[in-house]
Each structure stands twice: as structure tokens, then as C-alpha cells.
Design a protein around this motif. Sequence first.
Motif, mmCIF file in Angstrom:
data_model
loop_
_atom_site.group_PDB
_atom_site.id
_atom_site.type_symbol
_atom_site.label_atom_id
_atom_site.label_comp_id
_atom_site.label_asym_id
_atom_site.label_seq_id
_atom_site.Cartn_x
_atom_site.Cartn_y
_atom_site.Cartn_z
ATOM 1 N N ASN A 157 36.091 52.247 44.743
ATOM 2 C CA ASN A 157 35.109 52.404 43.662
ATOM 3 C C ASN A 157 34.235 53.592 44.028
ATOM 4 N N GLN A 181 35.415 45.359 39.983
ATOM 5 C CA GLN A 181 34.972 45.456 38.603
ATOM 6 C C GLN A 181 36.143 45.702 37.662
ATOM 7 N N ARG A 182 37.113 46.508 38.114
ATOM 8 C CA ARG A 182 38.290 46.817 37.287
ATOM 9 C C ARG A 182 39.543 46.705 38.158
ATOM 10 N N ASP A 230 33.061 42.568 44.176
ATOM 11 C CA ASP A 230 33.182 44.020 44.282
ATOM 12 C C ASP A 230 34.202 44.601 43.315
ATOM 13 N N LYS A 289 40.101 38.361 44.992
ATOM 14 C CA LYS A 289 39.134 37.754 44.084
ATOM 15 C C LYS A 289 38.764 36.334 44.513
#
Length: 387
Positions: free
Chosen positions: A81, A54-55, A52, A45
Amino acid sequence: MKKIRLILTLVFLLTGICFGKVLDVSAAENVSLEEARNVALNHLKETEYSGDIQRDDELILKTHLYDVDDSLLGYYFTFENNEKDSRYILVTASKDLPPILQYGDGKLDNVNEDFLEQGKKLYYLGPLQYLYGNNKDEIEQQFNTRKEKWLNKVSSRDSVMDYSKIMNKEIPRVKRNSSNESYWEIELSSASSSNPTLFAITDQKTLSVTRLYQRSSGVTNPNSACGPTTAAMVSNFLKGEGYPIKGVSDYSSVGTFINHMYSEMGTTLVGSSIKQYVTGINKHLDHNYSGSSGWTAWSYPAYGYYPHYKDNINASKPVGLRFDLFVSSGTYTDYHFVAGIGYRYNNGSAEFGIKDPDNGSSNTGTIWLNWNANNDDMSMGLVNRTY
């Protein structure tokens, strides 16, 4: 008070990089899977991959990494993803090891990961170096087989490797040092902090180098073309910077360009030495210059010279990097060249970004490695303009 102490630790680490030999330690605190996963997420991050993710549950453990003594070395995570294995990161499992070994686009190994589906274990030996096997005895046997082939090459013909150096070579492994606990303290605190950017990337630069593939169509000797391909990547980038240098567009194909560099460097089926790299790229860069103007090229050992590497990247001059006595599944030579195209300090750790000319045609992204964990068997080929 804790943040002040961590900031002082970070300053100490940044000013002390590359000084002093690494000492082995016999034991260190283990890192749990959950701790490693949190560090992996936080580290990614803080990079160009932040948008990229998201979760958090998209980052999954693909497999464990093993040391050559069969002990747990670390964790291989992939971020999935809509694109399977779109990112990966390797985190160690012991605080006497550098927290982050390697990360980048796609997956770790674009050629041989089918061995994992066959139940083989993944043994990580160093930068871009890994073997697959059931146990340490198999890994030792694979290494000794490669070592015997290296020795046969140097005894039967001129070689870029020194015979005695190969004779004394032991199976590589990631260096351990108790000072890595300080890096772990920063990584773990950053991962749990409400303000992780306090410990994030402090200094960085990445050059937009186009990756070229040493096994492109038309390459005459692809197995020993990593050096010429690396020189071609550097030359092509410099052409794009506006210098009157020949690049990909000056040849009929990428393969033809690589073959030209192969000839310029005097590369043989055995491969290229760092001296051949320096001589060959200097010759190529000077084609359109006359008199005393032109380019100069020289080499340095990587150990202790991270500032030299940084200086070249800051001057927009990619660096040829040569790993000696390279050991990995599917490799055909006892060394490997890559193009050094970036640097960054991430949570106090000195990292360098590379473009690898091998490991599959899809291996086009930038790979990030820990400098201090990887610089003992690495040489640098540097270039600059002369006036």
C-alpha cells in the motif's frame, strides 16, 4: 452438508496434530496462481493484518518459489500500500504441501533479495531457509560447499554438531504428505465461503516480546550470537513480566547484554548447542534468586511436542527454538536460534510465531510458520519458575 464435513475434517486435524511420521508422495494436484492468491488474501484477513488490506489488488505476486529439483514449490506474495512490501505470505503450489509456509511483516529476506533483480530464482528449503540460483545444480553446489565447511569445522575443533549427522545430511526441502489435501480443502473452502470465520483462527496467543538484533552495535561475535540474542529476548521479556531478572535496561547497551549472555552460555565462534542455551539462560535467570527458589530450564525435541510449546506460551514463557543444519544465503553458521513467542490454529493448521534475531536490523516483526512442516530439525529450550 459440505460445511458439516469440513467441520469434522477440521476437528480431526486439530486432534491429530504432530502424530505420525510424514510420508513423501510422488504426485499431487497443482494449485493455480489465482487459487493461491485467494487463499493468501483470506489467510491474512483472518490475522492481525486484516485491517491493513483495503483492496485485494494490493496483494501481488513478487516471485515464484522453487523446490530443489527445479519444480514449482509455491508463490511469494507481498501486500503493498503506502509502504512497499509491508506484509508478505508464502503459499504452496501443490496440495501435498502445507498451504501456508510462512508470513509476516516486511518482506521475506531483508538482506539478499537483490538477487531476484539479477534474475536469480528463489529456492525455499525450510523455515527462514532459502537460496538463490539459476538452476538446481547451482543450489546443490551451494549446499555442498556449506556442508564441506561444516565438516571442516567439526574435524578441526570441538563443535556443536555431530560429524555423522552432517555427513548424512541431504539438502533440506519442504515435507510432502497427502494428508495436506485436507488442509487445502479447508483453506479453499474458507476463501470462497460467505462465512470464512467458520474455519478461521480457533485458538491463539502471542507474547509481546521485543526483538533484539544479534548484529547490534557492540556485539563482539555477531555471526554466532543468535543463541545469546534469543536468550536475551526471553530474559528481557520475563523482566517485563515483573520477575527480578536482568534485562536490557540493566546493561549499558543491547550489545553489552548480548555479550553477557554469550559468556553465560559459553558460546564459541562455532556457536551454541541447545544444551549450552539451556544451561546459560538458567544461570542468568537465577542471578537474583537464592536457595531452591529460582528457575529451571530444559530442552525437548520439537517433533511431537507442540503441546509443550503451547503450554509455555500460555504460561507467558517464550521458548528458545534451535534449527539444526541451517542453510540460507548470507548465514555464517550451521544452525539458527529464534525466539518462539506465539501459537495459533489457523484453518486447522498449527502455526508458531517467532522473533528472528538476524536477517537485517529492520526485521522486527513476528514471523509465522507452519509447525508440522518445520519441526523435524528443531529443538526447544524451555524455562519455568521453581518454588
